[in-house]
Scaffold this active site. Structure first.
Site, PDB file in Angstrom:
ATOM      1  N   ASP A   1       1.121  -1.799   5.216  1.00 57.51           N
ATOM      2  CA  ASP A   1       0.502  -0.638   5.881  1.00 57.51           C
ATOM      3  C   ASP A   1       1.519   0.298   6.509  1.00 57.51           C
ATOM      4  O   ASP A   1       1.257   0.920   7.533  1.00 57.51           O
ATOM      5  CB  ASP A   1      -0.516  -1.094   6.953  1.00 57.51           C
ATOM      6  CG  ASP A   1      -1.537  -2.030   6.369  1.00 57.51           C
ATOM      7  OD1 ASP A   1      -2.055  -1.716   5.293  1.00 57.51           O
ATOM      8  OD2 ASP A   1      -1.780  -3.099   6.963  1.00 57.51           O
TER       9      ASP A   1
ATOM     10  N   GLY B   1       2.453   2.973   5.137  1.00 62.42           N
ATOM     11  CA  GLY B   1       2.177   4.330   4.640  1.00 62.42           C
ATOM     12  C   GLY B   1       2.776   4.544   3.254  1.00 62.42           C
ATOM     13  O   GLY B   1       3.045   5.661   2.847  1.00 62.42           O
TER      14      GLY B   1
ATOM     15  N   HIS C   1      -4.307   1.329   0.258  1.00 64.55           N
ATOM     16  CA  HIS C   1      -3.609   2.565   0.620  1.00 64.55           C
ATOM     17  C   HIS C   1      -4.635   3.643   0.834  1.00 64.55           C
ATOM     18  O   HIS C   1      -5.604   3.722   0.105  1.00 64.55           O
ATOM     19  CB  HIS C   1      -2.750   3.113  -0.510  1.00 64.55           C
ATOM     20  CG  HIS C   1      -1.884   2.127  -1.174  1.00 64.55           C
ATOM     21  ND1 HIS C   1      -0.998   1.363  -0.492  1.00 64.55           N
ATOM     22  CD2 HIS C   1      -1.754   1.814  -2.473  1.00 64.55           C
ATOM     23  CE1 HIS C   1      -0.352   0.615  -1.363  1.00 64.55           C
ATOM     24  NE2 HIS C   1      -0.793   0.859  -2.567  1.00 64.55           N
TER      25      HIS C   1
END
Ligand code: IMP
Ligand code: MG
Length: 427
Positions: free
Chosen positions: A12, A14, A40
């Site tokens: 996580d 990004g 995502h």
């Protein structure tokens, strides 16, 4: 141009946003590990897209490859392809016939195994990932290629059920038969996507095509080098590209490690820089830190430089890409952990570990404040140098402590809010 993007923290970070941003310049985007445990979110024109199996680059790349190192739930695959085809009509998908299949049986087993673990619970995403990899390594797993033959599916499921049936006493013959027939019919639906990732990728390479590899999960969740046992069931490091797609890692030109400006983690296990209370809650709310796959609130912590150095070493990272600097800017006093001894996970520990936290040494940074749309537009126009000096100082500190350039900075959810430090960098 061959590039790998991996998460350098607990997942996580990004990656989806960064892969979507970079994918514009690539012919192929490839996944090589994990399954629907990954999640995502990509925001384009204020519209949110969530991906679990297909790589984030699927919105605009021509050819997507799901490598053999993945474990694939065919139902989720069919759904995601349907959704994405509406946006990217020309999307061409190849799924390795050697990838393993996640079935409803594996989802049931995931829950049952977690229950058996008791206080040693991992906090899995309940997507059946662990049990599917267990079967792969037990050599009883069902591969995508097997989906063309109901008899093979039945035989393999029966073996799995015999080996693990005690964990799911409610499983009867009728339920098993239901799984067989649904897998066989999904097999027909995905038949035309099946191919050999090793042939496709190596011939693309010979033709001079560009390839972007998207790692799932995060380095600190790697089955070998993550904080075992609080890890996922596959290798998440860039080196696994070779095994998980049949394309040699030696041909990768650039490895990009994605980090978040702070850290987050879902599931159990050590998190040395974890923070609690108002500051953690504020970061969680501003940064929407809830699991894409499970909706669970994520644990929040400060950036951990020793762990980042470890990830850089393991993945041989060339450049860092940082996300959520806008979120962190809204916090008044920002800390970074620059030193702590090696963290050894201990079995059966709860979510926080005071001892580890007391070993962290922190440096405090001044806030760079909230960014509004006008600030963002100005940064887009004038580039990296238009960032507030406090933010540049923060980024510079990361560079100094890791020896790596923070070459890409994401400062908002939308696809366009991303700048490169050096616009000429070829990635
Ligand atoms: P599993 O992969 O579902 O078996 O879960 C094992 C651990 O990895 C749990 O702590 C999960 O929360 C974590 N995990 C797996 N995939 C991801 C991811 O993509 N992002 C964040 N955490 C993940
Ligand atoms: Mg995610």
């Amino acid at each position: 141009m061959i590039t790998a993007v991996v998460g350098a923290q607990f997942g996580d970070e990004g990656k989806g946003k960064i892969v979507d941003y970079l994918s514009e310049n690539y012919d192929y985007v490839v996944r090589f590990n994990g399954g629907t445990n990954a999640g995502h979110t990509v925001v384009v024109n204020n519209e949110k897209f969530k991906f679990h199996l297909l790589p984030a680059g699927s919105l605009r790349v021509g050819h997507v490859v799901l490598g053999n190192g993945m474990v694939i739930d065919p139902k989720a695959l069919i759904q995601e392809i349907d959704t994405i085809r509406k946006i990217n009509r020309n999307l061409y998908v190849t799924v390795s016939g050697k990838a393993h299949v996640v079935t409803d049986l594996h989802r049931l087993l995931d829950r049952a195994e977690e229950e058996k673990r008791g206080s040693m619970k991992i906090g899995t995403t309940f997507q059946g990932i662990g049990p599917a990899y267990e079967d792969k390594y037990a050599r009883t797993g069902i591969r995508i290629d097997d989906l063309s033959d109901a008899e093979i599916i039945r035989k393999k499921l029966n073996v799995i059920a015999q080996m693990k049936g005690e964990l799911i006493p409610d499983l009867d013959k009728a339920k098993l038969e239901e799984i067989v027939s649904s897998l066989a019919s999904m097999g027909l639906e995905i038949k035309n996507y099946i191919g050999d990732s090793q042939n496709i990728l190596n011939s693309a390479y010979s033709q001079g095509k560009s390839i972007l590899f998207e790692g799932a999960n995060g380095t600190l969740l790697d089955i070998d080098y993550g904080m075992y046992p609080y890890v996922t069931s596959s290798n998440t490091m860039a080196g696994f590209i070779s095994c998980g797609s049949g394309f040699s890692f030696r041909k990768v030109d650039t490895v990009i490690g994605v980090i978040k400006a702070y850290m987050s983690k879902v599931g159990s296990g050590p998190f040395p820089t974890e923070i609690f209370g108002q500051v953690a809650d504020r970061i969680r709310e501003i940064g929407h830190e809830y699991g894409t796959t499970t909706g669970r609130p994520r644990r929040i912590g400060w950036l951990d430089i020793p762990l980042l150095r470890y990830s850089i070493l393991l993945n041989d990272i060339d450049h860092l890409a940082i996300t959520n600097v806008d979120t962190l800017g809204e916090i008044d006093e920002i800390e970074v952990c620059y030193d702590h001894p090696e963290i050894t996970p201990r079995y059966g520990e709860g979510t926080s570990d005071e001892e580890d936290k007391n070993l962290c040494r922190f440096k405090t940074f001044k806030s760079w404040g909230k960014m509004d749309e006008a600030d963002r537009k100005r940064i887009l126009k004038d580039g990296y140098d238009a960032f507030p000096s406090e933010l540049r100082e923060y980024l510079h500190y990361i560079e100094k402590m890791t020896g790596k350039d923070v070459s890409v900075v994401s400062f908002g959810n939308n696809r366009e809010y991303t700048v490169r430090k050096n616009p000429d960098l070829k990635i």
